[in-house]
Write an enzyme that holds these catalytic residues in place. Sequence first.
Site, mmCIF file in Angstrom:
data_model
loop_
_atom_site.group_PDB
_atom_site.id
_atom_site.type_symbol
_atom_site.label_atom_id
_atom_site.label_comp_id
_atom_site.label_asym_id
_atom_site.label_seq_id
_atom_site.Cartn_x
_atom_site.Cartn_y
_atom_site.Cartn_z
ATOM 1 C CG ASP A 1 -1.539 -7.937 4.266
ATOM 2 O OD1 ASP A 1 -1.876 -7.179 5.182
ATOM 3 O OD2 ASP A 1 -2.215 -8.105 3.233
ATOM 4 C CB THR B 1 3.122 -20.703 22.799
ATOM 5 O OG1 THR B 1 1.800 -20.411 23.279
ATOM 6 C CG2 THR B 1 3.928 -19.424 22.763
ATOM 7 C CD GLN B 2 -2.911 -22.726 19.184
ATOM 8 O OE1 GLN B 2 -3.916 -22.202 19.622
ATOM 9 N NE2 GLN B 2 -2.884 -23.969 18.760
ATOM 10 C CB CYS B 3 0.330 -17.365 24.020
ATOM 11 S SG CYS B 3 -0.710 -18.437 24.986
ATOM 12 C CG ASP C 1 -1.129 -7.497 -1.742
ATOM 13 O OD1 ASP C 1 -2.084 -6.720 -1.709
ATOM 14 O OD2 ASP C 1 -0.835 -8.258 -0.781
ATOM 15 C CB SER C 2 3.485 -8.037 1.384
ATOM 16 O OG SER C 2 2.507 -8.114 2.378
ATOM 17 C CB SER C 3 -0.935 -11.592 -0.001
ATOM 18 O OG SER C 3 -1.493 -10.755 0.984
ATOM 19 C CB THR D 1 -0.895 0.011 1.270
ATOM 20 O OG1 THR D 1 -1.614 -1.206 1.296
ATOM 21 C CG2 THR D 1 -1.859 1.155 1.262
HETATM 22 N N1 ASP Z 1 -2.125 -6.100 1.203
HETATM 23 C C1 ASP Z 1 -1.117 -5.096 1.413
HETATM 24 C C2 ASP Z 1 0.232 -5.790 1.409
HETATM 25 O O1 ASP Z 1 0.602 -6.391 2.372
HETATM 26 C C3 ASP Z 1 -1.344 -4.382 2.679
HETATM 27 C C4 ASP Z 1 -0.291 -3.351 3.002
HETATM 28 O O2 ASP Z 1 0.469 -2.921 2.160
HETATM 29 O O3 ASP Z 1 -0.220 -2.923 4.144
HETATM 30 O O4 ASP Z 1 0.925 -5.725 0.418
#
Ligand code: ASP
Length: 344
Positions: A93, A280-282, A60-62, A16
Site C-alpha cells: 500500500d 500534476t494529478q496525471c 500493515d504498511s498503512s 501481506t
Molecule cells: N495492506 C497491506 C499493506 O500494505 C497490503 C499489502 O501488503 O500488499 O501492508
Amino acid sequence: MMQRKPNILLIYTGGTIGMVKDYDTGSLKAFDFDELLKHIPELAQLDCDIDSVSFKKPIDSSNMNIKYWIEIASIIETNYKAYDGFVVLHGSDTMSYSASALSFMLENLAKPVIFTGSQLPIGDLRTDAKENLITSIQIASLQEKGKPVIKEVGLYFEYKLYRGNRTIKVNAEHFEAFSSPNYPEIAESGVHLKVNSSFLLASKAGKKKFKVHKNMSDQVGTLKLFPGISELVLNAVLATEDLKVLVLETYGAGNAPTDKWFIDKLKNAITKGLHIINVTQCTGGSVTMGHYETSELLQRMQLVNGKDITFEAAITKAMYLIGSGVSDKLFKTIFETSLRGEMQ
Ligand code: ASP
C-alpha cells in the site's frame, strides 16, 4: 582465489508478504520470519547467503511513518559494510512512499536496496510472494567484477524492477500492482534477468561517502485541486500551523484556476515563506508551467516546478529537504534538481 558468495540482508517490515493463513481460523497472521526457509525452501538453492531481521512488531504498511523509515535506514546503516545488498519486505500500500523516502535518506548508495511485497500471502497456494522475493534476492545479488550491479533503491514487483522513487501503486487487485509511468523499468525478469544498464542510476559512491539522513520533517502537506474547490478548504490548508511545504496537485501540465481569490491566497502564503510545489494529478507526463495561461500565473509567483515527479517522491523529497535544513532561498532550486533520479 575463490570468490565468496554475495550476502543479502532481508528486512521484514510487515505486509501481506510475510503472512500465512491459519487454516483453523481462516485469518491471516504474520509468520515467524526465522522460519522463512520452511516456507520457501527454494531460497536454499540461491547462490547467495541470506540473513534476515524483522521489525519487532511487523506492521500493515498503512501504518508506515517517519519513525519506521528511520528504523529501516538505521538497519541498513548498521549492516552496510557487512552485506552486499538489502531486500526490504514491505506492504504494497505505501511501498512507493517508503522506496522514495529511503532513496533520499540513503545518499551515495553503492549497494542495492530492493523493496518488494506481494498481493497474496506467502502461504497462499497462488501466491505472488515467492517469485517477488526470490527474484528480488537475485537482483540484489547481481555483481560485476565483485561489485553490485544495482546501486540504488529499487522496487521489484511482478517481473519488473523499477527505480523506487518513480513508482506508484496502481492496482489493488492485479499482481501487476505498480507502475513507473515516467521512467522505464531498470530490469526485467523473463527467461533471463535482463538489466537495462543505460537506465541505472550513475552512482557517485565511488567518490563520495555513503551517508544516512535521519531527519525527515513532517511540516509538509498537500492539497488536491478539484473543480469547485471552496475558499474555506484552501484557507484551512494554508492556515495549518508550522506548514513549510505544500504539494499542490494540479491539473494536466500543471494548471490551476485563475480566480483572483485563489491566486491571491497562494501568493500571500508564498510571501509568508510557504514553498508550494506544483505536481500534476496525471500519472504520466510532466508539469510545464507557462504552457497555458492557467499555469503562467503560478510560474510568475514562483511555484516550485515538480516537473514529472510522482506525488510520493514529491512529499518525501520535501520531508528530506526541510529535515536537512535547506535554506528557504535554496529550496526551490534544489527541489527542481534531480537528486536520486526522481525527476527529469
Ligand atoms: N495492506 C497491506 C499493506 O500494505 C497490503 C499489502 O501488503 O500488499 O501492508
